[in-house]
Design a protein around this motif. Structure first.
Motif: not given
Length: 177
Positions: A166, A169, A174
């Motif tokens: 996480r 990202r 992303l």
């Protein structure tokens, strides 16, 4: 039973009741319950599963027997998964005498078959072979479940395994998923 416990139990029983309608009672010989611990399989008692806050000393097998009118058994979820693999899955081959089953989800658990017999731990209470709270990183994260520092669950349960992904990202922009 505290209200916070009785509502989920009632909800689960309601879901099972809908399933019951499609199964003839003569097809069933009992109820099997797999749950994370700590628990006491011999007495059918959920002692205080860390993933079910408020569920302290719940006589889950007695409740299931009263609700469904069938014998009920309680087993640690890792041990129950192990028994399933041993009988129906990867461990069913006659060439195996031992099996280690590892589960990583809300916690870290495992089950063992040793010399063809399910291992349940001391006094057969149902918590044998549980590695979740073994210290693997002295000085590591504090475990939200047992309050110890550096135990395996503090570093490897699914929530913590996903945490670096996480962060990455968010850092790279992303999209989730």
């Amino acid at each position: 039973m505290p209200r916070s416990v009785s509502v989920p139990v009632a909800s689960s029983a309601s879901s099972l009741s809908r399933t019951e309608e499609s199964v003839r009672a003569t097809d069933l010989s009992g109820t099997g319950i797999g749950c994370g611990g700590p628990l006491d399989s011999a007495s059918g008692l959920l002692i205080a599963p860390t993933h079910l806050p408020g569920w302290v000393d719940i006589p889950v097998t007695r409740l299931a027997e009263e609700r469904f009118g069938l014998p009920a058994v309680l087993e640690n979820d890792g041990t129950a998964g192990t028994a399933g693999e041993w009988r129906f899955g990867a461990g069913r081959s006659a060439e195996y005498r031992h099996l280690l089953y590892l589960t990583i989800s809300t916690g870290v658990g495992c089950g063992l078959v040793l010399d063809g017999r399910t291992f349940r731990g001391v006094a057969r209470r149902g918590n044998g072979g549980e590695p979740g709270h073994v210290t693997v990183r002295p000085g590591g994260r504090r475990c939200v479940r047992c309050s110890r520092v550096g135990c395996l669950e503090a570093h490897a349960r699914l929530r913590h395994v996903h945490r670096p992904a996480r962060r990455r990202r968010r850092r790279t922009g992303l999209p989730p998923g």
